[in-house]
Scaffold this motif. Structure first.
Motif, mmCIF file in Angstrom:
data_model
loop_
_atom_site.group_PDB
_atom_site.id
_atom_site.type_symbol
_atom_site.label_atom_id
_atom_site.label_comp_id
_atom_site.label_asym_id
_atom_site.label_seq_id
_atom_site.Cartn_x
_atom_site.Cartn_y
_atom_site.Cartn_z
ATOM 1 N N ASP A 109 0.635 -1.375 -0.148
ATOM 2 C CA ASP A 109 0.266 0.019 -0.047
ATOM 3 C C ASP A 109 0.894 1.302 0.115
ATOM 4 O O ASP A 109 0.226 2.182 -0.513
ATOM 5 C CB ASP A 109 -0.744 -0.399 0.998
ATOM 6 C CG ASP A 109 -1.498 1.167 0.983
ATOM 7 O OD1 ASP A 109 -2.832 1.148 0.544
ATOM 8 O OD2 ASP A 109 -1.113 2.072 2.886
ATOM 9 N N GLY A 110 1.792 1.177 0.702
ATOM 10 C CA GLY A 110 2.862 2.198 0.964
ATOM 11 C C GLY A 110 3.626 2.362 -0.792
ATOM 12 O O GLY A 110 4.294 3.140 -0.899
ATOM 13 N N LEU A 111 4.147 2.139 -1.065
ATOM 14 C CA LEU A 111 4.407 2.261 -2.159
ATOM 15 C C LEU A 111 3.171 2.157 -3.527
ATOM 16 O O LEU A 111 4.035 3.129 -4.260
ATOM 17 C CB LEU A 111 5.254 0.191 -2.797
ATOM 18 C CG LEU A 111 6.223 -0.333 -1.541
ATOM 19 C CD1 LEU A 111 6.819 -1.827 -2.148
ATOM 20 C CD2 LEU A 111 7.847 0.826 -2.641
ATOM 21 N N GLN A 112 2.779 1.889 -3.346
ATOM 22 C CA GLN A 112 1.326 2.245 -4.445
ATOM 23 C C GLN A 112 1.334 3.738 -3.817
ATOM 24 O O GLN A 112 1.168 4.871 -5.297
ATOM 25 C CB GLN A 112 0.492 1.466 -4.325
ATOM 26 C CG GLN A 112 0.343 0.153 -4.654
ATOM 27 C CD GLN A 112 -1.061 -0.799 -4.738
ATOM 28 O OE1 GLN A 112 -2.051 -0.355 -3.184
ATOM 29 N NE2 GLN A 112 -1.484 -2.115 -4.874
ATOM 30 N N ARG A 113 0.863 4.345 -2.633
ATOM 31 C CA ARG A 113 0.604 5.832 -2.812
ATOM 32 C C ARG A 113 2.208 6.924 -3.378
ATOM 33 O O ARG A 113 1.693 7.199 -3.671
ATOM 34 C CB ARG A 113 0.858 6.459 -1.212
ATOM 35 C CG ARG A 113 -1.000 5.230 -1.195
ATOM 36 C CD ARG A 113 -1.514 5.364 0.373
ATOM 37 N NE ARG A 113 -1.107 5.162 1.094
ATOM 38 C CZ ARG A 113 0.138 5.365 2.074
ATOM 39 N NH1 ARG A 113 0.281 6.052 2.460
ATOM 40 N NH2 ARG A 113 0.722 4.375 3.051
#
Length: 259
Positions: free
Chosen positions: A133-137
């Motif tokens: 999720d952090g990488l996607q954002r």
């Protein structure tokens, strides 16, 4: 001892997203009447790890866009970051790094900001979901999109993954942060890290992981240690890069060159 974590939507609007995430990472959904405890919440623009029990610390997320950390990423380089020096990154040399203890991904992001390609290996599906999720954002934000493009997430047990790498996929550097396990109940992010302590319990056997890292790395293994702590395990490191409160022990692979 570890605690079961249940995935839960924060609102009806995120129910479908929560179900998709539960299926992707093989995580149980919190059902009606489920006792309070660890929750991987979906909503509020992110995936977050928290605890539904009264009085528990606030949730944590992987956030490469947090202002103070974002400023650090913009200046990441060998002159400011001991980790960057320890992996041997410099002008004209940007080694491929495998972070075998990815955790919440901050060290990996620093290396990626310095120009290294980084594989983040994480054994916990809950932490892997937070990282994804952090990488996607980060990939959607122009300030961090290039950094995110150098980071690849692998959900696996690190020792097993390292031992199974074919010769052409071996990384230049393997990075280990065994302090991640020791400070899960406190330290860099305060009481909220209690969530990781409850979720993960004790970390992997560090001597076993070091042995697997030394067998897989092409150039060197870098181990993060508290400044006055003993070396992780035999053999002794070839040299260390000191810092204010930590140091980075460097183990050179025979025949790979010096500092």
């Amino acid at each position: 001892m570890t605690e079961q974590c249940y995935l839960a939507p924060m609102s009806g609007d995120t129910d479908t997203q929560a179900r998709e995430l539960a299926q992707r990472w093989s995580l149980p959904l919190a059902g009606p009447g489920q006792p309070d405890g660890l929750r991987l919440w979906v909503g509020d623009g992110a995936v977050q790890l928290g605890d539904s029990r009264a009085g528990s610390p606030g949730p944590i997320r992987v956030d490469f866009l947090e202002p103070a950390f974002l400023r650090r990423l913009t200046t990441a380089g060998p002159t400011r970051e001991g980790l960057v020096r320890a992996v041997g990154a410099r002008r004209g040399a940007r080694p491929d790094v495998l972070d075998a203890t990815a955790g919440l991904g901050q060290d990996a992001a620093i290396l990626a900001a310095a120009g290294c390609r980084v594989t983040l290996v994480e054994r916990s599906p809950v932490v892997a979901a937070l990282l994804e999720d952090g990488l996607q954002r980060a990939g959607r934000d122009p300030r961090t999109a290039e950094i995110r493009g150098r980071m690849q997430l692998v959900a696996a047990d690190s020792a097993t993954y390292l031992r199974g790498l074919p010769a052409h996929q071996r990384p230049d550097i393997v990075y280990l942060d065994p302090m991640y396990a020791a400070r899960r109940g406190g330290g860099r992010s305060g009481k909220s890290m209690q969530h990781l302590q409850a979720l993960l319990g004790h970390g992997e056997t560090t001597a076993t992981l070091l042995d697997a890292a030394l067998s897989a790395a092409r150039q060197r293994v870098v181990v993060k240690r508290q400044r006055r702590a003993a070396a992780l395990a035999e053999p002794d490191p070839d040299f260390s890069v000191p810092g204010a409160s930590t140091r980075f022990d460097v183990y050179l692979v025979p025949g790979a060159g010096s500092r």
